[in-house]
Motif scaffolding. Structure first.
Motif, PDB file in Angstrom:
ATOM      1  N   LEU A  16       0.825  -1.204   0.000  1.00 25.38           N
ATOM      2  CA  LEU A  16       0.000   0.000   0.000  1.00 25.38           C
ATOM      3  C   LEU A  16       0.862   1.258   0.000  1.00 25.38           C
ATOM      4  O   LEU A  16       0.541   2.239  -0.688  1.00 25.38           O
ATOM      5  CB  LEU A  16      -0.916  -0.001   1.225  1.00 25.38           C
ATOM      6  N   LEU A  17       1.948   1.241   0.767  1.00 26.52           N
ATOM      7  CA  LEU A  17       2.849   2.393   0.787  1.00 26.52           C
ATOM      8  C   LEU A  17       3.502   2.606  -0.574  1.00 26.52           C
ATOM      9  O   LEU A  17       3.630   3.747  -1.049  1.00 26.52           O
ATOM     10  CB  LEU A  17       3.926   2.194   1.863  1.00 26.52           C
ATOM     11  N   GLY A  26       0.934   4.048  -2.885  1.00 23.81           N
ATOM     12  CA  GLY A  26       0.734   5.458  -2.598  1.00 23.81           C
ATOM     13  C   GLY A  26       1.872   6.317  -3.125  1.00 23.81           C
ATOM     14  O   GLY A  26       1.646   7.411  -3.660  1.00 23.81           O
ATOM     15  N   ALA A  44       1.483   6.715  -6.806  1.00 29.09           N
ATOM     16  CA  ALA A  44       0.406   7.653  -7.127  1.00 29.09           C
ATOM     17  C   ALA A  44       0.887   9.102  -6.994  1.00 29.09           C
ATOM     18  O   ALA A  44       0.559   9.951  -7.835  1.00 29.09           O
ATOM     19  CB  ALA A  44      -0.789   7.413  -6.204  1.00 29.09           C
ATOM     20  N   VAL A  45       1.656   9.383  -5.948  1.00 28.22           N
ATOM     21  CA  VAL A  45       2.219  10.728  -5.772  1.00 28.22           C
ATOM     22  C   VAL A  45       3.095  11.090  -6.958  1.00 28.22           C
ATOM     23  O   VAL A  45       3.022  12.206  -7.508  1.00 28.22           O
ATOM     24  CB  VAL A  45       3.027  10.811  -4.461  1.00 28.22           C
ATOM     25  N   THR A  91       9.751   9.433  -4.324  1.00 28.83           N
ATOM     26  CA  THR A  91       8.653   8.471  -4.183  1.00 28.83           C
ATOM     27  C   THR A  91       8.714   7.426  -5.289  1.00 28.83           C
ATOM     28  O   THR A  91       8.366   6.265  -5.079  1.00 28.83           O
ATOM     29  CB  THR A  91       7.287   9.187  -4.201  1.00 28.83           C
TER      30      THR A  91
END
Length: 309
Positions: free
Chosen positions: A6-7, A10, A13-14, A229
């Motif tokens: 999940l991290l 995320g 996505a960023v 990220t």
């Protein structure tokens, strides 16, 4: 493992959102900054911000063998990529540029399959082809209706530099933190762009304060944050799957270009965006396997051990 996934999702996505915003910001800033000056300004801001975070925590200095990969990543992805992209956006609208640059994921999947031995999973191939089809539809429906040859060639150069940079970055992330890999690569790119320093000084003096702040935005968000990220997520998945995620950038860029630059997409672009979303979903889908329940034997109270006959 689920939390880590999940991290990573995320973080990806960023990256996608910030990179989409970069295409629009570059298009706007390009009215007052040339390609070389903008590249240097963006990379200097990113290097300073990343360096602040790097030196506030324990560091892992790269081994001698790591530097060749860092040089390839820094010179090509942070140097050549930025120069080619910025120059291309002087000739093409933001959405068309994003579409053309995003042949990069196909090159990433090809190079990673061969050089990183990731292979060519069926879902990745199907998803990449579907998403690329969506990108082509977006390109065919671009707001300008045509693309200058030199601008197209610059986008292809940027895509190749992007793909090679990602494949060279992947082995580094197995040994070094994502933040340090991003900072060193950004610093190498900034050093390579130093010949544009006089132009940057001159154009900064003539630019409006709001435009200068857009350069700072490009260095802080689509560079310092988004590349970090990206590296974080790349360290936790394959290069091919991570590259396929960036097929989401063109439809987001089309939307932001319409919203902020008044570059209205044609109806066909919406179909292309939907196809991109479907392709990314296919490429990142993982079939869940349910582990068989271990056999449990319950001794009956009435059971007796068998005697030997």
């Amino acid at each position: 493992m689920r939390k880590q996934g999940l991290l990573a999702g995320g973080a990806a996505a960023v990256t996608v959102v910030l990179w989409a915003s970069a295409f629009v910001a570059i298009r706007h800033v390009g009215q007052e900054f040339s390609a070389g000056a903008l590249s240097l300004g963006r990379l200097l801001v990113g290097s300073v911000l990343l360096g602040i975070f790097v030196f506030t925590r324990p560091r892992h200095w790269p081994a001698k063998a790591d530097w060749k990969f860092l040089l390839i990543c820094g010179l090509l992805w942070f140097g050549v990529y930025n120069l080619a992209l910025n120059e291309a956006e002087h000739r093409l609208d933001a959405g068309t540029t994003a579409m053309l640059v995003n042949i990069g994921p196909l090159l990433i999947a090809l190079l990673a399959g061969v050089l990183l031995h990731e292979g060519f999973p069926r879902q990745l191939v199907i998803g990449s082809v579907a998403a690329f089809g969506g990108v082509v539809l977006i390109g065919l429906s671009s707001s300008s209706g045509s693309a200058e040859t030199w601008g197209v060639l610059l986008c292809l150069v940027a895509a190749a530099a992007y793909a090679i940079g990602v494949v060279s970055q992947k082995p580094l992330l197995a040994r070094l933190p994502a933040l340090e890999v991003t900072w060193l690569s950004c610093l190498i790119g900034a050093i390579a762009c130093l010949p544009f320093a006089p132009t940057l000084v001159r154009e900064t003096a003539d630019a409006r304060p709001s435009t200068i702040w857009w350069v700072v935005f490009l260095g802080a968000f689509p560079t310092a944050i988004a590349f970090t990220t990206w590296a974080y997520a790349l360290a936790r998945t394959t290069a091919g799957r991570m590259g396929a995620t960036t097929y989401l950038v063109p439809p987001l860029t089309i939307f932001l270009g319409w919203l902020l630059l008044d570059e209205s997409p044609a109806p066909l672009a919406y179909l292309g965006g939907l196809l991109c979303l479907i392709g990314v979903a296919i490429s990142r889908y993982r079939r869940r396997t349910v582990a068989p329940m271990p056999a449990v034997t319950v001794d009956s109270p009435d059971s007796k051990p068998l005697s030997k006959s």
